[in-house]
Enzyme design. Sequence first.
Site, PDB file in Angstrom:
ATOM      1  N   LYS A  53       3.342  13.141   4.164  1.00  0.00           N
ATOM      2  CA  LYS A  53       3.590  13.515   2.760  1.00  0.00           C
ATOM      3  C   LYS A  53       5.015  13.115   2.342  1.00  0.00           C
ATOM      4  CE  LYS A  53       0.120  17.061   3.274  1.00  0.00           C
ATOM      5  NZ  LYS A  53      -0.222  18.437   3.665  1.00  0.00           N
ATOM      6  N   GLN A  97       2.793  24.243   4.376  1.00  0.00           N
ATOM      7  CA  GLN A  97       1.759  23.673   5.254  1.00  0.00           C
ATOM      8  C   GLN A  97       1.045  24.785   6.034  1.00  0.00           C
ATOM      9  OE1 GLN A  97       0.912  20.284   5.469  1.00  0.00           O
ATOM     10  NE2 GLN A  97      -0.752  21.035   6.748  1.00  0.00           N
ATOM     11  N   ASP A 120      -0.639  21.974  -4.300  1.00  0.00           N
ATOM     12  CA  ASP A 120      -1.853  22.022  -3.471  1.00  0.00           C
ATOM     13  C   ASP A 120      -3.057  22.465  -4.316  1.00  0.00           C
ATOM     14  OD1 ASP A 120      -1.681  21.206  -0.832  1.00  0.00           O
ATOM     15  OD2 ASP A 120      -0.728  23.064  -0.163  1.00  0.00           O
TER      16      ASP A 120
END
Length: 295
Positions: A53, A97, A120
């Site tokens: 990412k 995460q 997200d």
Amino acid sequence: MNAQLIEGKVVAKSVRSGLKPRIAALKERGVTPGLATVLVGDDPASAIYVNSKIKACERLKLHSEAIQRPAELTQAELLKLVSDLNEDKNIHGILVQSPLPDQIDELTVTLAIDPRKDVDGFHPFNVGLMLLGRPGLLPCTPHGIIKLLEHYEINPAGKEVVVVGRSNIVGKPVAAILQQKAKMADATVTVAHSRSKNLADICRRADILIAAVGRPAMITVDMVQPGAVIIDVGQNRVEDSSVEKGYRVVGDVDFPQVQEVASYITPVPGGVGPMTIAMLMSNTVAAAESITSEG
Ligand code: NDP
């Protein structure tokens, strides 16, 4: 029949190309979209995801901050970090995460993220907008799947879609998006899971079959209607002593057999995976646009 490959790498590149003028326009206004990734603990797979990412941000010349904390981090400490990132003017997207250590409740952390920075798309506010069919930050993998279908002009309208898997990050949201009364949606959607009976019968109904289970090659050729479109979300490590790493990544679909009967199929790797990251970049840019246009 040999299925046409749905090449996620190619589509992801075109998503990135589409972002470049928007990033340039933001930079002209003095705004560099910024993504903060938060990694708690030292899970090697999570570290690989976070690195990819960050690399994607670098490629697009976005600002990124990779924050790493030890596995002993308390929930209060993580909430304070999220709160600081919510206030940080250089950060437009916050990604914590998963998985998180046991002492931390993921939902509590998700709820603490400013929904405008929830790149997200997991915050209940954005989940609600998605269910209502209103614009918001969509979860990256489901959004990436829609983009793949769009790119290959596979219109789900009126089609039977079967989603195998009902997780909050893939199965449920992709089902919710595809059943909306909307463009690139309007499908008749069935969601199957570990308690579904006659899974093979259900899967054979699918014009578009989306596998998001996490079991190598569980979708076998007898479960596939000839001519179906196959989207394989699975990313499973299987041991392979012939490669240096000692493992290779395979999907949930028995690719060699299924590609002989399907019309389109995503490979693993190189199918859905690159799209997830591309849509994260897209959400970061969209978040920067919306936050900085609020004046
Ligand atoms: P989860 O483990 O959260 O969910 C798996 C789902 O599969 C559950 O709903 C489960 O059912 C269902 N399931 C398990 N076994 C069976 C079975 N035998 N028959 C039918 N259904 C079954 O997984 P995720 O959704 O997070 O991920 C799924 C896969 O996708 C994984 O391989 C993951 O690595 C990959 N992934 C890939 C991404 C990408 O970018 N390519 C992004 C995210 C995930 P139940 O609910 O009943 O337990």
